[in-house]
Write an enzyme that holds these catalytic residues in place. Structure first.
Site, PDB file in Angstrom:
ATOM      1  N   GLY A   2       0.826  -1.201   0.000  1.00 22.16           N
ATOM      2  CA  GLY A   2       0.000   0.000   0.000  1.00 22.16           C
ATOM      3  C   GLY A   2       0.860   1.250   0.000  1.00 22.16           C
ATOM      4  O   GLY A   2       0.593   2.215  -0.723  1.00 22.16           O
ATOM      5  N   ASP A   3       1.908   1.244   0.798  1.00 25.09           N
ATOM      6  CA  ASP A   3       2.852   2.358   0.814  1.00 25.09           C
ATOM      7  C   ASP A   3       3.593   2.454  -0.511  1.00 25.09           C
ATOM      8  O   ASP A   3       3.737   3.537  -1.095  1.00 25.09           O
ATOM      9  CB  ASP A   3       3.873   2.158   1.935  1.00 25.09           C
ATOM     10  CG  ASP A   3       3.290   2.406   3.314  1.00 25.09           C
ATOM     11  OD1 ASP A   3       2.593   3.415   3.491  1.00 25.09           O
ATOM     12  OD2 ASP A   3       3.549   1.590   4.213  1.00 25.09           O
ATOM     13  N   ASN A   4       4.094   1.321  -0.972  1.00 24.66           N
ATOM     14  CA  ASN A   4       4.940   1.295  -2.158  1.00 24.66           C
ATOM     15  C   ASN A   4       4.190   1.775  -3.395  1.00 24.66           C
ATOM     16  O   ASN A   4       4.650   2.679  -4.116  1.00 24.66           O
ATOM     17  CB  ASN A   4       5.467  -0.126  -2.347  1.00 24.66           C
ATOM     18  CG  ASN A   4       6.494  -0.234  -3.450  1.00 24.66           C
ATOM     19  OD1 ASN A   4       6.161  -0.106  -4.620  1.00 24.66           O
ATOM     20  ND2 ASN A   4       7.734  -0.488  -3.075  1.00 24.66           N
TER      21      ASN A   4
END
Length: 235
Positions: free
Chosen positions: A168-170
């Site tokens: 999700g961050d990436n």
């Protein structure tokens, strides 16, 4: 692509943790001057994330490579004035605060645009800049759970399972990077800046494309499938 070269361009990086710094890391790796701005004393929360060596975070060094760094207290008049001066020559501002934090500090997009009409202001949030969930913070595991991704990961008879890497961050950082590059290209043609809004939840729902299609078209949930699935043969 003409207009998308990042060399010599100036980014003000107010991001922390993973998603935002991943975006600005990629911009810095390709030649942009990235000035990372941290709060005095505490700094980026990732400074305390392992692995640690002699009191320093290896993760922090990795995700913030090729960046310059300063500390700035945007709650003080002196800090606001310094940031205003930096804005005058900046190409891009990136942040991943909770929605509304910069506005409360006096730096809405409208205020930034008045200072620098060509500014590109990119934000990462959990659920976007508007809507019922906009004010909620989010980490990767929250977005993985709420998007439904965990419900299809793992074993059919087991509990929902988080995907190992923080995708999700990436993905969200990568999409903000893409948005910044597209906005820079647009600015080459029009001279205008741009407000960019990238949400973790949106990105993981997008990753769930085929699964969402099954729910929308057939009204059926997709079960956890290990390494096989309804759309292709077992791997």
């Amino acid at each position: 692509m003409e207009g998308c070269n990042t060399a010599g361009q100036n980014r003000l990086d107010l991001t922390q943790a993973y998603s935002g710094p991943f975006c600005t890391m990629n911009l810095a790796d390709h030649g942009a001057e990235v000035i990372k701005i941290e709060t005095p004393e505490k700094g980026d929360q990732a400074r305390g994330w392992g692995p640690m060596e002699n009191g320093y975070s290896g993760y922090y060094a990795y995700i913030n490579r090729n960046k310059k760094g300063i500390t700035l207290n945007l709650k003080t008049e002196e800090g606001k004035q310094i940031f205003t001066e930096l804005l005058k020559t900046a190409d891009v501002v990136c942040e991943n605060y909770k929605v509304g934090v910069l506005e409360r500090l006096g730096f809405s997009y409208e205020k930034m645009k008045a200072i620098n009409p060509g500014i590109i202001y990119g934000s990462i949030s959990g659920f976007g800049l508007s809507g019922d969930l906009a004010s909620r913070p989010a980490y990767d595991i929250v977005a993985q759970a709420m998007s439904g991704m965990m419900s299809v990961t793992g074993f059919p008879d087991g509990a929902p399972c988080k995907i190992g890497p923080s995708i999700g961050d990436n993905y969200t950082g990568a999409y903000l990077c893409m948005g910044v590059l597209m906005a820079l290209y647009e600015r080459e043609k029009t001279g205008a800046g741009r407000r960019i809004d990238v949400a973790m939840m949106d990105n993981l729902v997008l990753r769930d494309g085929k699964l969402c299609g099954g729910i929308y078209d057939c009204g059926k949930n997709t079960p956890q499938s290990r390494q096989s699935g309804p759309f292709y043969c077992p791997l």
